[in-house]
Design a protein around this motif. Structure first.
Motif, mmCIF file in Angstrom:
data_model
loop_
_atom_site.group_PDB
_atom_site.id
_atom_site.type_symbol
_atom_site.label_atom_id
_atom_site.label_comp_id
_atom_site.label_asym_id
_atom_site.label_seq_id
_atom_site.Cartn_x
_atom_site.Cartn_y
_atom_site.Cartn_z
ATOM 1 N N ALA A 79 0.830 -1.192 0.000
ATOM 2 C CA ALA A 79 0.000 0.000 0.000
ATOM 3 C C ALA A 79 0.872 1.252 0.000
ATOM 4 O O ALA A 79 2.070 1.200 -0.245
ATOM 5 C CB ALA A 79 -0.928 -0.017 1.216
ATOM 6 N N VAL A 80 0.265 2.366 0.306
ATOM 7 C CA VAL A 80 0.964 3.641 0.314
ATOM 8 C C VAL A 80 2.176 3.587 1.240
ATOM 9 O O VAL A 80 2.139 2.981 2.302
ATOM 10 C CB VAL A 80 0.006 4.756 0.779
ATOM 11 N N ASP A 81 3.264 4.246 0.820
ATOM 12 C CA ASP A 81 4.496 4.311 1.605
ATOM 13 C C ASP A 81 5.106 2.942 1.855
ATOM 14 O O ASP A 81 5.816 2.735 2.832
ATOM 15 C CB ASP A 81 4.248 5.003 2.954
ATOM 16 N N ASP A 82 4.805 1.989 0.977
ATOM 17 C CA ASP A 82 5.411 0.665 1.074
ATOM 18 C C ASP A 82 5.052 -0.053 2.367
ATOM 19 O O ASP A 82 5.798 -0.886 2.862
ATOM 20 C CB ASP A 82 6.939 0.771 0.947
ATOM 21 N N ALA A 83 3.904 0.268 2.935
ATOM 22 C CA ALA A 83 3.443 -0.405 4.149
ATOM 23 C C ALA A 83 2.432 -1.489 3.780
ATOM 24 O O ALA A 83 1.705 -1.356 2.798
ATOM 25 C CB ALA A 83 2.800 0.596 5.103
ATOM 26 N N PRO A 84 2.367 -2.585 4.531
ATOM 27 C CA PRO A 84 1.415 -3.656 4.243
ATOM 28 C C PRO A 84 -0.025 -3.156 4.245
ATOM 29 O O PRO A 84 -0.388 -2.266 5.006
ATOM 30 C CB PRO A 84 1.655 -4.647 5.394
ATOM 31 N N ASP A 85 -0.852 -3.757 3.408
ATOM 32 C CA ASP A 85 -2.230 -3.313 3.246
ATOM 33 C C ASP A 85 -3.033 -3.434 4.532
ATOM 34 O O ASP A 85 -3.982 -2.677 4.745
ATOM 35 C CB ASP A 85 -2.910 -4.121 2.131
ATOM 36 N N GLY A 86 -2.665 -4.372 5.389
ATOM 37 C CA GLY A 86 -3.400 -4.539 6.640
ATOM 38 C C GLY A 86 -3.369 -3.301 7.517
ATOM 39 O O GLY A 86 -4.307 -3.013 8.259
ATOM 40 N N ILE A 87 -2.269 -2.544 7.442
ATOM 41 C CA ILE A 87 -2.145 -1.322 8.235
ATOM 42 C C ILE A 87 -3.174 -0.289 7.802
ATOM 43 O O ILE A 87 -3.848 0.337 8.621
ATOM 44 C CB ILE A 87 -0.718 -0.759 8.138
ATOM 45 N N TYR A 88 -3.327 -0.142 6.487
ATOM 46 C CA TYR A 88 -4.278 0.842 5.985
ATOM 47 C C TYR A 88 -5.720 0.379 6.157
ATOM 48 O O TYR A 88 -6.625 1.182 6.343
ATOM 49 C CB TYR A 88 -3.948 1.186 4.535
ATOM 50 N N THR A 89 -5.930 -0.927 6.109
ATOM 51 C CA THR A 89 -7.252 -1.455 6.397
ATOM 52 C C THR A 89 -7.615 -1.183 7.849
ATOM 53 O O THR A 89 -8.745 -0.801 8.167
ATOM 54 C CB THR A 89 -7.306 -2.973 6.129
ATOM 55 N N ALA A 90 -6.655 -1.358 8.729
ATOM 56 C CA ALA A 90 -6.889 -1.068 10.149
ATOM 57 C C ALA A 90 -7.242 0.398 10.343
ATOM 58 O O ALA A 90 -8.139 0.735 11.120
ATOM 59 C CB ALA A 90 -5.641 -1.426 10.958
ATOM 60 N N MET A 91 -6.541 1.267 9.649
ATOM 61 C CA MET A 91 -6.807 2.690 9.770
ATOM 62 C C MET A 91 -8.228 3.021 9.316
ATOM 63 O O MET A 91 -8.960 3.738 9.996
ATOM 64 C CB MET A 91 -5.802 3.482 8.934
ATOM 65 N N PHE A 123 0.266 0.726 15.112
ATOM 66 C CA PHE A 123 -0.289 1.444 16.256
ATOM 67 C C PHE A 123 -0.847 2.797 15.835
ATOM 68 O O PHE A 123 -1.906 3.215 16.299
ATOM 69 C CB PHE A 123 0.779 1.635 17.329
ATOM 70 N N THR A 124 -0.135 3.469 14.953
ATOM 71 C CA THR A 124 -0.605 4.755 14.467
ATOM 72 C C THR A 124 -1.945 4.604 13.757
ATOM 73 O O THR A 124 -2.808 5.486 13.830
ATOM 74 C CB THR A 124 0.422 5.379 13.495
ATOM 75 N N ALA A 125 -2.130 3.492 13.083
ATOM 76 C CA ALA A 125 -3.372 3.229 12.359
ATOM 77 C C ALA A 125 -4.527 2.886 13.293
ATOM 78 O O ALA A 125 -5.678 2.837 12.868
ATOM 79 C CB ALA A 125 -3.164 2.097 11.367
ATOM 80 N N GLY A 126 -4.249 2.632 14.567
ATOM 81 C CA GLY A 126 -5.321 2.333 15.511
ATOM 82 C C GLY A 126 -5.217 0.997 16.210
ATOM 83 O O GLY A 126 -6.027 0.688 17.090
ATOM 84 N N ALA A 127 -4.235 0.173 15.834
ATOM 85 C CA ALA A 127 -4.061 -1.106 16.522
ATOM 86 C C ALA A 127 -3.571 -0.876 17.947
ATOM 87 O O ALA A 127 -2.863 0.094 18.212
ATOM 88 C CB ALA A 127 -3.063 -1.979 15.773
ATOM 89 N N ILE A 128 -3.951 -1.759 18.853
ATOM 90 C CA ILE A 128 -3.508 -1.616 20.241
ATOM 91 C C ILE A 128 -2.562 -2.737 20.661
ATOM 92 O O ILE A 128 -2.011 -2.700 21.756
ATOM 93 C CB ILE A 128 -4.691 -1.557 21.216
ATOM 94 N N ASN A 129 -2.386 -3.719 19.784
ATOM 95 C CA ASN A 129 -1.457 -4.806 20.112
ATOM 96 C C ASN A 129 -1.108 -5.555 18.832
ATOM 97 O O ASN A 129 -1.742 -5.344 17.796
ATOM 98 C CB ASN A 129 -2.061 -5.763 21.134
ATOM 99 N N TYR A 130 -0.129 -6.411 18.910
ATOM 100 C CA TYR A 130 0.222 -7.246 17.774
ATOM 101 C C TYR A 130 0.718 -8.583 18.292
ATOM 102 O O TYR A 130 1.160 -8.706 19.438
ATOM 103 C CB TYR A 130 1.286 -6.581 16.900
ATOM 104 N N LEU A 131 0.619 -9.598 17.435
ATOM 105 C CA LEU A 131 1.067 -10.935 17.822
ATOM 106 C C LEU A 131 1.564 -11.655 16.578
ATOM 107 O O LEU A 131 0.900 -11.642 15.539
ATOM 108 C CB LEU A 131 -0.089 -11.729 18.448
ATOM 109 N N GLU A 132 2.729 -12.260 16.683
ATOM 110 C CA GLU A 132 3.243 -13.045 15.569
ATOM 111 C C GLU A 132 2.411 -14.323 15.446
ATOM 112 O O GLU A 132 2.025 -14.935 16.442
ATOM 113 C CB GLU A 132 4.715 -13.372 15.793
ATOM 114 N N LYS A 133 2.143 -14.713 14.231
ATOM 115 C CA LYS A 133 1.252 -15.853 13.991
ATOM 116 C C LYS A 133 1.767 -17.145 14.606
ATOM 117 O O LYS A 133 0.975 -18.023 14.971
ATOM 118 C CB LYS A 133 1.040 -16.042 12.485
#
Length: 225
Positions: free
Chosen positions: A67-79, A105-115
Motif C-alpha cells: 500500500a501507500v508508503d510501502d506499508a502492508p495493506d493490513g495497516i491501511y485497512t486497520a486505519m 499502532f498509528t493506524a489504531g491497533a492496540i497490540n500485535y502478535l506473531e502468527k
C-alpha cells in the motif's frame, strides 16, 4: 444470575485455511465468539458498517501488493476500519519489523502478535478487550518523535555538539573529538542553547530528555574531569 456476553471477534485474513483454523481454535473458549471473517480490505470495511464485534484480528499482510508508503495493506485497512468502528484491533504478523509495528499502532491497533504464537491469542484478545494498553514499540516511537521535535531547529553541527554533551563529554573532549577550536565550539553551544531556550548545557540536556521522553543511554559514558 447474570449472563456474561462473549467477546465478539472479527477475523480479517486473506488465507481461508487460517480463518477456519482460528475459528475452531477460538471457539473452544467459552468467552470468545468469532462472529465474522473477511478475506480482503473492502470486505472488512463493509462488515465494519453492519456487524457487531469487539475485537479485530487483522492480518498485516492482506495481499501481495504494498500500500501507500510501502506499508502492508493490513495497516491501511486497520486505519480505515478504526475510523468507522471502535473495535480493538490486534495485528497478526509473521514479521517483526519495528517500523511496521509502530505504523500499525498509528493506524489504531492496540497490540500485535506473531502468527507463530497463535496459542496466545485467547489471552491477547481478552487483554485487548479489558485492558487496552500501548505497546513498547509505540512508546519508543513516540519518545523518538518528541525528541526529534525538540532538536529539529538545530543545524547538523549543533546537534552533533548537543549529542556529545548529552553523552557526558566535557568541552575539551568535544573539541578533540570534532577537531574544533575553543571559540568555534563555544559559538555553536551558545547558538544551540538559544534555540532550545535554556542557559546551560545541563539545562539543554534535561529539557530534551523531559520533552522528548528520552529513555536510552549512550553507548559511551566518559567520566567528567
Amino acid at each position: 444470575m447474570t449472563t456474561v456476553q462473549p467477546i465478539k471477534v472479527l477475523i480479517v485474513e486473506d488465507d481461508p485455511d487460517w480463518i477456519k483454523a482460528m475459528t475452531v481454535f477460538l471457539s473452544r473458549e467459552a468467552d470468545l465468539m468469532v462472529v465474522g471473517a473477511a478475506t480482503g480490505s473492502e470486505e472488512a470495511i463493509r462488515l465494519a458498517g453492519t456487524l457487531a464485534f469487539d475485537v479485530v484480528l487483522m492480518d498485516i499482510q492482506l495481499s501481495g501488493d504494498q500500500a501507500v508508503d510501502d506499508a502492508p495493506d493490513g495497516i491501511y485497512t486497520a486505519m480505515r476500519l478504526h475510523e468507522i468502528h471502535p473495535a480493538k484491533i490486534i495485528m497478526l504478523t509473521s514479521m517483526s519489523e519495528e517500523d511496521y509495528i509502530t505504523r500499525a499502532f498509528t493506524a489504531g491497533a492496540i497490540n500485535y502478535l506473531e502468527k507463530s504464537r497463535y496459542r496466545e491469542l485467547p489471552q491477547t484478545i481478552r487483554a485487548a478487550f479489558h485492558h487496552s494498553t500501548a505497546m513498547d514499540a509505540l512508546l519508543k516511537e513516540f519518545a523518538r518523535l518528541k525528541r526529534e521535535e525538540q532538536l529539529r531547529g538545530l543545524t547538523t553541527a549543533e546537534r552533533e555538539v548537543f549529542e556529545y554533551i548529552e553523552a557526558g563529554y566535557t568541552q575539551s573532549q568535544i573539541e578533540q573529538k570534532l577537531h574544533k577550536a575553543e571559540s568555534t565550539l563555544k559559538n555553536q553551544v551558545n547558538k544551540m542553547l538559544k534555540k532550545l531556550g535554556v542557559t546551560s548545557s545541563k539545562a539543554a540536556v534535561e529539557k530534551v530528555r523531559r520533552k522528548g521522553l528520552f529513555s536510552g543511554k549512550p553507548e559511551e559514558q566518559p567520566k567528567r574531569k
